[in-house]
Design an enzyme around this catalytic site. Sequence first.
Site, PDB file in Angstrom:
ATOM      1  N   ARG A  69       0.832  -1.187   0.000  1.00  0.00           N
ATOM      2  CA  ARG A  69       0.000   0.000   0.000  1.00  0.00           C
ATOM      3  C   ARG A  69       0.871   1.243   0.000  1.00  0.00           C
ATOM      4  NH1 ARG A  69      -1.745   0.810   4.357  1.00  0.00           N
ATOM      5  NH2 ARG A  69      -0.999  -1.026   5.453  1.00  0.00           N
ATOM      6  N   TYR A 197      -1.481  -3.354  -6.887  1.00  0.00           N
ATOM      7  CA  TYR A 197      -1.228  -4.061  -5.633  1.00  0.00           C
ATOM      8  C   TYR A 197      -2.469  -4.135  -4.740  1.00  0.00           C
ATOM      9  CZ  TYR A 197      -0.205  -5.228  -0.947  1.00  0.00           C
ATOM     10  OH  TYR A 197      -0.311  -5.837   0.271  1.00  0.00           O
ATOM     11  N   GLY A 199      -4.044  -3.948  -1.494  1.00  0.00           N
ATOM     12  CA  GLY A 199      -4.761  -2.947  -0.706  1.00  0.00           C
ATOM     13  C   GLY A 199      -5.072  -1.678  -1.487  1.00  0.00           C
ATOM     14  N   LYS A 206      -9.603  -2.468   1.958  1.00  0.00           N
ATOM     15  CA  LYS A 206      -9.285  -1.318   2.817  1.00  0.00           C
ATOM     16  C   LYS A 206     -10.100  -0.085   2.415  1.00  0.00           C
ATOM     17  CE  LYS A 206      -6.873  -3.938   5.072  1.00  0.00           C
ATOM     18  NZ  LYS A 206      -5.628  -4.140   5.771  1.00  0.00           N
ATOM     19  N   HIS A 226     -10.140  -2.572  11.796  1.00  0.00           N
ATOM     20  CA  HIS A 226      -9.055  -3.417  11.267  1.00  0.00           C
ATOM     21  C   HIS A 226      -8.783  -4.523  12.291  1.00  0.00           C
ATOM     22  CE1 HIS A 226      -4.651  -3.462   9.543  1.00  0.00           C
ATOM     23  NE2 HIS A 226      -5.421  -4.333   8.926  1.00  0.00           N
ATOM     24  N   SER A 248      -0.936  -3.617  10.312  1.00  0.00           N
ATOM     25  CA  SER A 248      -0.612  -4.507   9.204  1.00  0.00           C
ATOM     26  C   SER A 248       0.640  -5.336   9.493  1.00  0.00           C
ATOM     27  CB  SER A 248      -0.388  -3.672   7.947  1.00  0.00           C
ATOM     28  OG  SER A 248      -1.536  -2.894   7.701  1.00  0.00           O
ATOM     29  N   ALA A 249       0.561  -6.615   9.159  1.00  0.00           N
ATOM     30  CA  ALA A 249       1.673  -7.559   9.354  1.00  0.00           C
ATOM     31  C   ALA A 249       2.134  -7.636  10.804  1.00  0.00           C
ATOM     32  CB  ALA A 249       2.840  -7.236   8.413  1.00  0.00           C
ATOM     33  N   CYS A 250       1.180  -7.560  11.734  1.00  0.00           N
ATOM     34  CA  CYS A 250       1.506  -7.683  13.162  1.00  0.00           C
ATOM     35  C   CYS A 250       0.800  -8.848  13.829  1.00  0.00           C
ATOM     36  CB  CYS A 250       1.203  -6.384  13.885  1.00  0.00           C
ATOM     37  SG  CYS A 250       2.358  -5.073  13.463  1.00  0.00           S
ATOM     38  N   GLY A 251       0.281  -9.805  13.051  1.00  0.00           N
ATOM     39  CA  GLY A 251      -0.156 -11.051  13.667  1.00  0.00           C
ATOM     40  C   GLY A 251      -1.655 -11.333  13.720  1.00  0.00           C
ATOM     41  N   LYS A 252      -2.492 -10.609  12.957  1.00  0.00           N
ATOM     42  CA  LYS A 252      -3.932 -10.901  13.004  1.00  0.00           C
ATOM     43  C   LYS A 252      -4.232 -12.275  12.411  1.00  0.00           C
ATOM     44  CE  LYS A 252      -5.162  -7.126  10.853  1.00  0.00           C
ATOM     45  NZ  LYS A 252      -3.808  -6.589  10.765  1.00  0.00           N
ATOM     46  N   ASN A 254      -2.360 -14.803  12.021  1.00  0.00           N
ATOM     47  CA  ASN A 254      -1.816 -15.858  12.878  1.00  0.00           C
ATOM     48  C   ASN A 254      -2.660 -16.083  14.129  1.00  0.00           C
ATOM     49  OD1 ASN A 254       1.055 -17.019  12.076  1.00  0.00           O
ATOM     50  ND2 ASN A 254       0.818 -14.983  11.227  1.00  0.00           N
ATOM     51  N   ASP A 275      -8.996  -9.910   9.211  1.00  0.00           N
ATOM     52  CA  ASP A 275      -8.535  -8.554   8.892  1.00  0.00           C
ATOM     53  C   ASP A 275      -9.558  -7.453   9.171  1.00  0.00           C
ATOM     54  OD1 ASP A 275      -6.229  -7.092   7.847  1.00  0.00           O
ATOM     55  OD2 ASP A 275      -7.463  -6.610   6.115  1.00  0.00           O
ATOM     56  N   ARG A 367       1.997 -12.088  -0.739  1.00  0.00           N
ATOM     57  CA  ARG A 367       0.691 -12.403  -0.151  1.00  0.00           C
ATOM     58  C   ARG A 367       0.062 -13.626  -0.800  1.00  0.00           C
ATOM     59  NH1 ARG A 367      -1.520  -8.843   4.091  1.00  0.00           N
ATOM     60  NH2 ARG A 367       0.178  -7.364   4.331  1.00  0.00           N
ATOM     61  N   ASP A 493       1.101 -20.265  21.598  1.00  0.00           N
ATOM     62  CA  ASP A 493       1.164 -19.931  23.021  1.00  0.00           C
ATOM     63  C   ASP A 493       0.431 -18.637  23.353  1.00  0.00           C
ATOM     64  OD1 ASP A 493       2.666 -22.060  24.411  1.00  0.00           O
ATOM     65  OD2 ASP A 493       4.213 -21.572  22.923  1.00  0.00           O
TER      66      ASP A 493
HETATM   67  P1  GTP Z   1      -2.206  -7.708   7.509  1.00  0.00           P
HETATM   68  O1  GTP Z   1      -2.751  -8.745   6.590  1.00  0.00           O
HETATM   69  O2  GTP Z   1      -1.097  -6.896   6.882  1.00  0.00           O
HETATM   70  O3  GTP Z   1      -3.244  -6.810   8.100  1.00  0.00           O
HETATM   71  O4  GTP Z   1      -1.396  -8.455   8.678  1.00  0.00           O
HETATM   72  P2  GTP Z   1      -1.717  -9.428   9.912  1.00  0.00           P
HETATM   73  O5  GTP Z   1      -1.899  -8.606  11.136  1.00  0.00           O
HETATM   74  O6  GTP Z   1      -2.777 -10.404   9.579  1.00  0.00           O
HETATM   75  O7  GTP Z   1      -0.304 -10.154  10.101  1.00  0.00           O
HETATM   76  P3  GTP Z   1       0.125 -11.707  10.076  1.00  0.00           P
HETATM   77  O8  GTP Z   1      -0.673 -12.553  11.026  1.00  0.00           O
HETATM   78  O9  GTP Z   1       0.160 -12.161   8.680  1.00  0.00           O
HETATM   79  O10 GTP Z   1       1.607 -11.632  10.657  1.00  0.00           O
HETATM   80  C1  GTP Z   1       2.645 -10.982  10.023  1.00  0.00           C
HETATM   81  C2  GTP Z   1       3.986 -11.407  10.527  1.00  0.00           C
HETATM   82  O11 GTP Z   1       4.045 -11.445  11.968  1.00  0.00           O
HETATM   83  C3  GTP Z   1       4.371 -12.788  10.030  1.00  0.00           C
HETATM   84  O12 GTP Z   1       5.679 -12.760   9.556  1.00  0.00           O
HETATM   85  C4  GTP Z   1       4.259 -13.648  11.265  1.00  0.00           C
HETATM   86  O13 GTP Z   1       5.111 -14.752  11.212  1.00  0.00           O
HETATM   87  C5  GTP Z   1       4.566 -12.691  12.414  1.00  0.00           C
HETATM   88  N1  GTP Z   1       3.879 -13.091  13.665  1.00  0.00           N
HETATM   89  C6  GTP Z   1       2.554 -13.352  13.795  1.00  0.00           C
HETATM   90  N2  GTP Z   1       2.252 -13.732  15.064  1.00  0.00           N
HETATM   91  C7  GTP Z   1       3.410 -13.699  15.767  1.00  0.00           C
HETATM   92  C8  GTP Z   1       3.755 -13.982  17.130  1.00  0.00           C
HETATM   93  O14 GTP Z   1       2.927 -14.338  17.961  1.00  0.00           O
HETATM   94  N3  GTP Z   1       5.066 -13.820  17.476  1.00  0.00           N
HETATM   95  C9  GTP Z   1       6.008 -13.413  16.587  1.00  0.00           C
HETATM   96  N4  GTP Z   1       7.268 -13.285  17.006  1.00  0.00           N
HETATM   97  N5  GTP Z   1       5.729 -13.158  15.275  1.00  0.00           N
HETATM   98  C10 GTP Z   1       4.450 -13.285  14.871  1.00  0.00           C
HETATM   99  C1  SPV Z   2      -2.744  -4.532   5.353  1.00  0.00           C
HETATM  100  O1  SPV Z   2      -1.791  -3.914   4.859  1.00  0.00           O
HETATM  101  O2  SPV Z   2      -3.215  -4.253   6.481  1.00  0.00           O
HETATM  102  C2  SPV Z   2      -3.341  -5.677   4.627  1.00  0.00           C
HETATM  103  C3  SPV Z   2      -2.908  -5.920   3.247  1.00  0.00           C
HETATM  104  O3  SPV Z   2      -4.202  -6.349   5.156  1.00  0.00           O
HETATM  105  S1  SPV Z   2      -3.638  -4.817   2.118  1.00  0.00           S
HETATM  106  O4  SPV Z   2      -4.898  -5.394   1.675  1.00  0.00           O
HETATM  107  O5  SPV Z   2      -2.722  -4.683   1.003  1.00  0.00           O
HETATM  108  O6  SPV Z   2      -3.875  -3.541   2.736  1.00  0.00           O
HETATM  109 MN    MN Z   3      -4.770  -5.568   7.171  1.00  0.00          MN
END
Ligand code: GTP
Ligand code: SPV
Ligand code: MN
Length: 586
Positions: A69, A197, A199, A206, A226, A248-252, A254, A275, A367, A493
Amino acid sequence: MTANKNVRDWVEQMVKLCKPKNIHWCDGSEEERLRLTSEALQTGELELLDQHKLPGCVLHRTNPNDVARTEQLTFICTSKKEDAGPTNNWMHPRDAYFKLSAIFDGCMHNRTMYVVPFIMGMPNSAFSKVGIELTDSIYVVLNMRIMTRMGTAAMNELGNSSNFTRGLHSKADLDINRRFICHFPEDNTIWSVGSGYGGNVLLGKKCLALRIASYLGRKENWMAEHMLIVGIENPAGETRYIAAAFPSACGKTNLAMLIPPKALSQYKVWTVGDDIAWMRIGPDGRLWAINSEAGFFGVVPGTNSRTNPNAMATIKRNTIYTNVVKRQDETVWWEGHDDPAPEKAIDWQGREWSPAGKEKGAHPNSRFTAPASQCPCISPKWEDPKGVPISAIIFGGRRARVAPLVYQSFNWQHGVFVGATMASETTAAAAGQVGVVRRDPMAMLPFCGYHIGDYFKHWLDMGKRIPKPPKIFNVNWFRTGADGKFLWPGYGDNLRALLWILQRCEGKGDAVETPIGYVPSEKALDMNGLDIRPETMKELLNIDKTAWLEETAGQKKFLDTIGDRLPQEMTQEWKGLNQRLESMGL
Ligand code: GTP
Ligand code: SPV
Ligand code: MN
């Protein structure tokens, strides 16, 4: 074509502007998917993967200048500048339409315009909204088909109504200097040009489900956030639902798909969404949420059968991979995959690649797009038009220091302050520097479609309206030790923190009151089967006075940028936190 005159008239207008060679009205059928896929395979827009090992899967590479984005090119176009607020880029609607019209003019010459009707949410739900995206990208059509309920179902849902979001997208020439993602909340319209791309171009996600929907939610007394939505089923068979906002990319993804550690295998975890959550007050006085999407557009790197087995199972078929490595056997690979790096392969830019070089094979923001229905732990309620009742809301981010593993806010107003002042280290999900701490209120900084001060006010107002509001918590899985390694094992965990959170929601679970909120007491978290040193746990739950006073200084700097639309409750909470910290012993 459709009998809906509102749709026909608008499409006709956009056709005049973009001048496509053909127009294709998408019905969402399997036949259509096959036809479009085969066309995209011929032009090279998609590459076929091994259909035996990865049935229904394809690979797409975006332009190397177009991999995440672009927040600096994203605009909220309200007639008054103040209504976009200090956290959004703003353009006057008249100027934006004028500027973008010049780029859209004739941009689909020799191309097909696809008319993509879609529902965010499910058919026949009070939560749902219909949108129509016009695009010249087959990649976009195929992604929208996975991410939303697309095609005939959406036209049926719309009927003869004029109440739909008007989305216009063109790749145009993918020139970053002619790339704009503009939102016109007052017209329920989105114009996106010059990007291919996710987003930026899957306009249901988004652009509609967060930026436009947050604006609508404020007008209509609901919330677009979000957030992931996850259900935890206890051994007695009762399921409680949690919504969690992480940047974003902070673990949702997972957290939404976590697998309980062995010692807690009597619990079951159900994914509702990963998301976006739309939340409304239900007739029973609780807050109810739906996942407005139908698929996952998830981060690939780091996904493997140890970190996220459910995601691995989900992406084995019918998945669009974007910007990953293609192996010689026509399967895919990425950094953090189960398999070792292939000796020789094709990288995300389509170049020959070997792990000996310095460069990554997959883009850090590569992605997968996969149907949610393929997830082994998808909740039986994920398509329930009523949604699921939310017991707890969690905020969280990536913080190497300061924020403890988990804590509970004192009440709704304090919880809103915790969300409003949260910060996180930036990731590859947006263009720009990675790893810098920035304030990202409620993980909505890039996604709030109006003035952030009004957004905080909306949260405060909702708290007063919800008779039985969820409790609000904060988590941080990303604390690091002196060696720079994560202190907490994370992933499965994390359930340990969620169980404490659910106990707290029932008035149970041991906690100590600290200046920042309630932190689990020493023995409160279920540590069964987890080998972690007591000193490490202490550090994870420690509140450091000096570090927190620095933190509140950072919060103040951010709150000061909001100006006179900052609700006074936020200032009051900030003062309270400082006083509590000042009177705390070292
Ligand atoms: P968007 O789709 O961008 O909104 O992201 P998201 O919040 O869904 O993020 P996602 O779960 O894909 O996690 C992104 C990164 O964080 C990945 O590289 C994961 O491996 C890492 N990650 C997720 N959960 C954990 C955790 O509990 N601990 C650690 N150390 N890393 C984590
Ligand atoms: C984010 O960046 O929070 C995502 C991926 O979930 S995107 O749809 O590209 O915004
Ligand atoms: Mn997102």
